[in-house]
Design a protein around this motif. Sequence first.
Motif, PDB file in Angstrom:
ATOM      1  N   GLN A 314       0.788  -1.254   0.066  1.00 10.92           N
ATOM      2  CA  GLN A 314      -0.014  -0.109   0.044  1.00 10.92           C
ATOM      3  C   GLN A 314       0.793   1.263  -0.044  1.00 10.92           C
ATOM      4  OE1 GLN A 314      -3.457  -0.116   2.419  1.00 10.92           O
ATOM      5  NE2 GLN A 314      -2.948   1.947   3.318  1.00 10.92           N
ATOM      6  N   ASN A 315       0.537   2.050  -0.809  1.00  2.70           N
ATOM      7  CA  ASN A 315       1.336   3.326  -0.960  1.00  2.70           C
ATOM      8  C   ASN A 315       0.311   4.561  -0.479  1.00  2.70           C
ATOM      9  OD1 ASN A 315       2.221   6.197  -2.440  1.00  2.70           O
ATOM     10  ND2 ASN A 315       3.999   4.658  -2.526  1.00  2.70           N
ATOM     11  N   ASN A 316       0.720   5.352   0.468  1.00  4.89           N
ATOM     12  CA  ASN A 316      -0.187   6.202   0.960  1.00  4.89           C
ATOM     13  C   ASN A 316       0.549   7.658   0.780  1.00  4.89           C
ATOM     14  OD1 ASN A 316      -1.535   4.140   2.391  1.00  4.89           O
ATOM     15  ND2 ASN A 316      -0.104   4.185   3.971  1.00  4.89           N
ATOM     16  N   GLU A 329       0.243   8.237   7.766  1.00  3.77           N
ATOM     17  CA  GLU A 329       1.525   8.587   7.441  1.00  3.77           C
ATOM     18  C   GLU A 329       1.680   8.592   5.886  1.00  3.77           C
ATOM     19  OE1 GLU A 329       2.322   6.183  11.307  1.00  3.77           O
ATOM     20  OE2 GLU A 329       1.862   5.508   9.244  1.00  3.77           O
ATOM     21  N   THR A 330       2.062   9.528   5.358  1.00  6.63           N
ATOM     22  CA  THR A 330       2.695   9.708   4.070  1.00  6.63           C
ATOM     23  C   THR A 330       3.683   8.799   4.007  1.00  6.63           C
ATOM     24  OG1 THR A 330       1.613  11.828   3.504  1.00  6.63           O
ATOM     25  CG2 THR A 330       3.773  10.917   2.335  1.00  6.63           C
ATOM     26  N   GLY A 331       3.779   7.502   2.971  1.00  9.72           N
ATOM     27  CA  GLY A 331       4.754   6.837   3.135  1.00  9.72           C
ATOM     28  C   GLY A 331       4.153   5.381   2.324  1.00  9.72           C
ATOM     29  N   ALA A 332       4.909   4.430   2.376  1.00 10.29           N
ATOM     30  CA  ALA A 332       4.385   2.969   1.896  1.00 10.29           C
ATOM     31  C   ALA A 332       4.467   1.851   3.176  1.00 10.29           C
ATOM     32  CB  ALA A 332       5.482   2.729   0.790  1.00 10.29           C
ATOM     33  N   MET A 333       3.758   0.766   2.584  1.00 10.72           N
ATOM     34  CA  MET A 333       3.974  -0.360   3.667  1.00 10.72           C
ATOM     35  C   MET A 333       3.573  -1.514   3.116  1.00 10.72           C
ATOM     36  SD  MET A 333       0.221  -0.290   5.746  1.00 10.72           S
ATOM     37  CE  MET A 333      -1.176  -0.844   4.996  1.00 10.72           C
ATOM     38  N   ILE A 334       3.996  -2.480   3.502  1.00 14.29           N
ATOM     39  CA  ILE A 334       3.621  -3.874   3.244  1.00 14.29           C
ATOM     40  C   ILE A 334       3.289  -4.475   4.303  1.00 14.29           C
ATOM     41  CG2 ILE A 334       5.256  -4.091   1.434  1.00 14.29           C
ATOM     42  CD1 ILE A 334       7.228  -5.849   3.346  1.00 14.29           C
ATOM     43  N   TYR A 335       2.183  -5.614   4.086  1.00  6.42           N
ATOM     44  CA  TYR A 335       1.551  -6.232   5.153  1.00  6.42           C
ATOM     45  C   TYR A 335       1.261  -7.543   4.819  1.00  6.42           C
ATOM     46  CZ  TYR A 335      -2.016  -7.883   8.438  1.00  6.42           C
ATOM     47  OH  TYR A 335      -2.706  -8.877   9.434  1.00  6.42           O
ATOM     48  N   GLY A 336       1.346  -8.684   5.791  1.00  5.89           N
ATOM     49  CA  GLY A 336       0.768  -9.959   5.307  1.00  5.89           C
ATOM     50  C   GLY A 336       0.558 -10.502   6.782  1.00  5.89           C
ATOM     51  N   HIS A 337      -0.301 -11.851   6.375  1.00  7.24           N
ATOM     52  CA  HIS A 337      -0.469 -12.760   7.513  1.00  7.24           C
ATOM     53  C   HIS A 337      -0.810 -14.033   6.969  1.00  7.24           C
ATOM     54  CE1 HIS A 337      -4.809 -11.232   7.006  1.00  7.24           C
ATOM     55  NE2 HIS A 337      -4.972 -12.379   6.464  1.00  7.24           N
ATOM     56  N   ASN A 357       3.780  -6.303   9.664  1.00 10.82           N
ATOM     57  CA  ASN A 357       3.686  -5.132   8.772  1.00 10.82           C
ATOM     58  C   ASN A 357       4.883  -4.291   8.981  1.00 10.82           C
ATOM     59  OD1 ASN A 357       2.749  -1.980   9.715  1.00 10.82           O
ATOM     60  ND2 ASN A 357       2.150  -2.752   7.849  1.00 10.82           N
ATOM     61  N   ASP A 358       5.251  -3.584   7.863  1.00  3.08           N
ATOM     62  CA  ASP A 358       6.426  -2.597   8.076  1.00  3.08           C
ATOM     63  C   ASP A 358       6.286  -1.508   7.085  1.00  3.08           C
ATOM     64  OD1 ASP A 358       9.739  -2.794   8.382  1.00  3.08           O
ATOM     65  OD2 ASP A 358       9.075  -1.858   6.395  1.00  3.08           O
ATOM     66  N   ARG A 359       6.357  -0.483   7.857  1.00  3.30           N
ATOM     67  CA  ARG A 359       5.707   0.752   7.220  1.00  3.30           C
ATOM     68  C   ARG A 359       7.076   1.954   7.217  1.00  3.30           C
ATOM     69  NH1 ARG A 359       1.769   3.346  11.048  1.00  3.30           N
ATOM     70  NH2 ARG A 359       2.345   1.593  12.643  1.00  3.30           N
ATOM     71  N   HIS A 360       7.139   2.552   6.131  1.00  2.33           N
ATOM     72  CA  HIS A 360       8.015   3.739   5.703  1.00  2.33           C
ATOM     73  C   HIS A 360       7.440   5.039   6.113  1.00  2.33           C
ATOM     74  CE1 HIS A 360      11.760   6.052   4.753  1.00  2.33           C
ATOM     75  NE2 HIS A 360      10.695   6.691   3.996  1.00  2.33           N
ATOM     76  N   ILE A 361       7.918   5.937   6.931  1.00  6.00           N
ATOM     77  CA  ILE A 361       7.387   7.026   7.292  1.00  6.00           C
ATOM     78  C   ILE A 361       8.055   8.342   6.603  1.00  6.00           C
ATOM     79  CG2 ILE A 361       6.314   8.484   8.960  1.00  6.00           C
ATOM     80  CD1 ILE A 361       6.270   5.894  10.957  1.00  6.00           C
TER      81      ILE A 361
END
Length: 412
Positions: A314-316, A329-337, A357-361
């Motif tokens: 997801q790109n925010n 936050e403006t940034g990008a994230m990956i998530y999985g389960h 989950n890993d997010r870049h802020i």
Amino acid sequence: MKRIALTATVLLMSICGMAQGSQEYGGGLKVNINEDGSKYFRLITWAQFWAQHNPDKPLDANGNEQEDLTFSVRRARMLLYAQLNQNFLIVTHFGLNSLNADNMSPTGTKDNAQLFLHDAYVQYNLNKNHALGGGLHYFNGISRLNSSSTLNMLTLDNHRQTWATLGLSDQFGRSMGVFAKGTLSKLQYRISINDALTNNFQAAAVPVNGGDAVYAGKRLLGSKAAGKTYAGYFEYNFLDTESNFLPYKVGSYLGSKKVFNVGAGFYVHPKGSVVADLAGNLKGEDVKIFGLDAFYDAPIGKNGGAITAYGLYQNNDYGKNYTFGTTYETGAMIYGHVGYLIPMKSKTKLQPYVSYNDRHIDTLNDKASQIGVGANLFFSAHHSKLTLEYSNLKYANSDAVGTVTLQAMIYL
């Protein structure tokens, strides 16, 4: 820890008692209005109770330490929908969320803690594959998890950042507007045009000169400039085709279907955020969020085992260096389960799972990460279950926060 063990024992005994002798409940209580059942209404109700242990809570407003163990009603909901004939559908959904000792009131009338409307929309079916509708609805864009059902999630709860516009431009993930949905062979779609929320989380915020963006475009620039949002989600069903009768996406089928979907979605709010230059002049910035995800759920073997897996990128873009709390936050994230339903001969089933989950802020030039490890204990599939999860959140350079949550859920 003794209190946690005692709480778990009490909840387990209670739920086992409720589940004794019960069969599958089916899809709620259906009442036919005519003889052939083409006119009917259906009622679904559910409740989720949480016992949560968090030893890392900050001091309260008076500088006192907070209790480690707390209780709450995470959700108490009722969903009613009525099919008048094959062309018309009415959906009404109301309830409450996160009721606890801090937001309860002496007489049950405090606005932010009590019942409110989640969905209220009407739908007109153009044919068996395509429909139009309008009202307060949940046909969201971006990703599968942004329209997640709360009845059958794999994990304890939905990953919070995937409800990416909640409280910023909508009411608890629901938008006021019009939508279209449908199926083209194996491709399913949902698109919507909505009014942006006026009284959002940042209803009193103003941008600082030369500073970061504030999500207040409609309030500061006017509804003509920033009053509408646009969303869509498209997914291809490679195996079994999922139902899109209602907007709520299933989290885990427990091996009852064989599903592999790849999806892509978007959310756009023109001039949704605002920045101010050094002279204080306001400028709108478009909010743009995009997602790409995949979902797999299938039985394994012949003894009742099943796997559930999900991944999301997801790109925010909420505007220049936007951040609000530790959620948006403006940034990008990956998530999985991923979860595995262990084969068992009894009706009671166990499903361990893990999420990450890993997010870049952008504004912090740093990251946030969160890992969850838990298990669902099913007494009657999703209708009666316990969930125990440990979650660890590391936000930028702050200390990691670990939380243990035990959930008891019943839905009929």
